[in-house]
Enzyme design. Structure first.
Site, mmCIF file in Angstrom:
data_model
loop_
_atom_site.group_PDB
_atom_site.id
_atom_site.type_symbol
_atom_site.label_atom_id
_atom_site.label_comp_id
_atom_site.label_asym_id
_atom_site.label_seq_id
_atom_site.Cartn_x
_atom_site.Cartn_y
_atom_site.Cartn_z
ATOM 1 N N ARG A 61 32.056 42.336 49.265
ATOM 2 C CA ARG A 61 31.569 43.277 48.998
ATOM 3 C C ARG A 61 29.910 43.522 49.447
ATOM 4 O O ARG A 61 29.481 44.793 49.207
ATOM 5 C CB ARG A 61 31.399 43.939 47.332
ATOM 6 C CG ARG A 61 32.650 44.598 47.119
ATOM 7 C CD ARG A 61 32.480 44.738 45.429
ATOM 8 N NE ARG A 61 32.991 46.011 45.181
ATOM 9 C CZ ARG A 61 34.300 46.066 44.471
ATOM 10 N NH1 ARG A 61 35.172 45.325 44.697
ATOM 11 N NH2 ARG A 61 34.737 47.420 44.107
ATOM 12 N N ARG B 141 43.570 58.083 37.947
ATOM 13 C CA ARG B 141 44.232 56.746 37.836
ATOM 14 C C ARG B 141 44.479 55.945 36.507
ATOM 15 O O ARG B 141 43.804 56.196 35.530
ATOM 16 C CB ARG B 141 43.146 55.749 38.784
ATOM 17 C CG ARG B 141 44.156 54.302 39.187
ATOM 18 C CD ARG B 141 43.304 53.092 38.989
ATOM 19 N NE ARG B 141 41.855 53.306 39.170
ATOM 20 C CZ ARG B 141 41.303 52.433 39.781
ATOM 21 N NH1 ARG B 141 41.565 51.727 40.938
ATOM 22 N NH2 ARG B 141 39.862 52.695 40.122
ATOM 23 N N ARG C 245 29.673 53.989 41.612
ATOM 24 C CA ARG C 245 30.454 53.233 42.513
ATOM 25 C C ARG C 245 30.437 53.542 43.895
ATOM 26 O O ARG C 245 30.093 52.731 44.609
ATOM 27 C CB ARG C 245 31.780 52.952 41.793
ATOM 28 C CG ARG C 245 31.717 52.152 40.444
ATOM 29 C CD ARG C 245 32.877 52.279 39.471
ATOM 30 N NE ARG C 245 34.280 51.964 40.262
ATOM 31 C CZ ARG C 245 35.427 52.257 39.865
ATOM 32 N NH1 ARG C 245 35.630 53.021 38.991
ATOM 33 N NH2 ARG C 245 36.544 51.716 40.579
ATOM 34 N N LYS D 10 43.184 50.169 47.927
ATOM 35 C CA LYS D 10 43.404 48.528 47.897
ATOM 36 C C LYS D 10 44.304 48.103 47.342
ATOM 37 O O LYS D 10 45.156 47.448 47.712
ATOM 38 C CB LYS D 10 41.728 48.108 47.843
ATOM 39 C CG LYS D 10 40.750 48.709 48.716
ATOM 40 C CD LYS D 10 39.451 47.796 48.509
ATOM 41 C CE LYS D 10 38.770 48.084 47.118
ATOM 42 N NZ LYS D 10 38.275 49.533 46.965
ATOM 43 N N ARG E 12 41.158 52.723 32.911
ATOM 44 C CA ARG E 12 40.191 51.439 33.158
ATOM 45 C C ARG E 12 38.664 52.109 32.635
ATOM 46 O O ARG E 12 38.438 53.342 32.828
ATOM 47 C CB ARG E 12 39.837 51.436 34.842
ATOM 48 C CG ARG E 12 40.564 49.913 35.053
ATOM 49 C CD ARG E 12 40.529 49.676 36.481
ATOM 50 N NE ARG E 12 39.394 49.800 37.157
ATOM 51 C CZ ARG E 12 39.252 49.637 38.581
ATOM 52 N NH1 ARG E 12 40.181 49.228 39.107
ATOM 53 N NH2 ARG E 12 37.910 49.673 39.014
#
Ligand code: AP5
Ligand code: MG
Length: 216
Positions: A88, A127, A171, A13, A160
């Site tokens: 969400r 990431r 998640r 995203k 992160r």
């Protein structure tokens, strides 16, 4: 262009949002980025949000909705916007619909990025993100030109806090339970635009642009 980017954690995203916002000249509104900025600044909102984010849980609806409505009311959103990570929950989607309807408006499309779960875990663990501008990288698929330094703004590239294996698993679970129902919700409204999210960011972006031009 009034767009929503939907998809599981790691679907791309944020990666696509940067490209879409640039192409269509619309503001990129990422609720995750807004919360992370508040955490960094230690605001009261950031302190509340951090407790949920660190566990991979959703921040309570009432905190998110007020924040997004306030942001959408700003002048730069008048002719278009790109929401990344919002809505969400069905509650958030209903609030967004009501907000837009109150302005005689509606979403142009909900871009639903679809990626196999087996690919997502590697994306999340690898990431890295720019601490300053939020640009996303990946240690092997999309590394910055100079290690630890953002190509776009020179900021520090970091991992992160919620990209650990345990938090990522939660998640995914939260996504399936609370966010996946939005796929049906937007299918019923006619706004849903499913896009295969594998095959490299450029290919995904080309598909999005082609599908959006067919929809307009
Ligand atoms: P948020 O920041 O929105 O996180 P997320 O939805 O879990 O999604 P990510 O940002 O992790 O993934 P992404 O889809 O943006 O993927 P990316 O482009 O980075 O939310 C974080 C937290 O904030 C939530 O858990 C919650 O607590 C809270 N929150 C936020 N919004 C909320 C809301 N509305 N309500 C309640 N709580 C909320 O890409 C991932 C990796 O893959 C990168 O390394 C990238 O380089 C790589 N990659 C991208 N595209 C490709 C491709 N096509 N091929 C190969 N690799 C790719
Ligand atoms: Mg993101």
């Amino acid at each position: 262009m009034k767009l929503v980017l939907l998809g599981p954690p790691g679907a791309g995203k944020g990666t696509q949002a940067v490209k879409i916002a640039e192409k269509y000249q619309i503001p990129h509104i990422s609720t995750g980025d807004i919360f992370r900025a508040n955490v960094k600044q230690g605001t009261p909102l950031g302190v509340k949000a951090k407790a949920y984010m660190d566990k991979g849980e959703l921040v309570p609806d009432e905190l998110v909705v007020a924040l997004v409505e306030d942001r959408l009311g700003q002048p730069d959103c008048k002719d278009g916007f790109l929401l990344d990570g919002f809505p969400r929950t069905v509650f958030q989607a209903e609030k967004l619909d009501a907000y837009l309807k109150g302005r005689n408006d509606a979403l142009t499309a909900v871009i639903d990025l679809r990626v196999d779960e087996s690919e997502l875990m590697d994306r999340m663990i690898g990431r890295r993100v720019c601490r300053v501008c939020g640009a996303p990288y990946h240690i092997t698929n999309m590394p910055p030109k100079q290690e630890g330094v953002c190509d776009l703004c020179g900021g520090e590239v970091y991992q992160r806090a919620d990209d650990t294996e345990e938090t990522v698993k939660n998640r995914f679970a939260v996504y399936k339970e609370q966010t996946m129902p939005l796929v049906d919700y937007y299918e019923r409204s006619g706004a849903l635009m499913p896009v295969p999210g594998s095959g490299g960011p450029e290919k995904v972006f080309e598909t999005i642009v082609a599908d959006l031009s067919a929809k307009r």
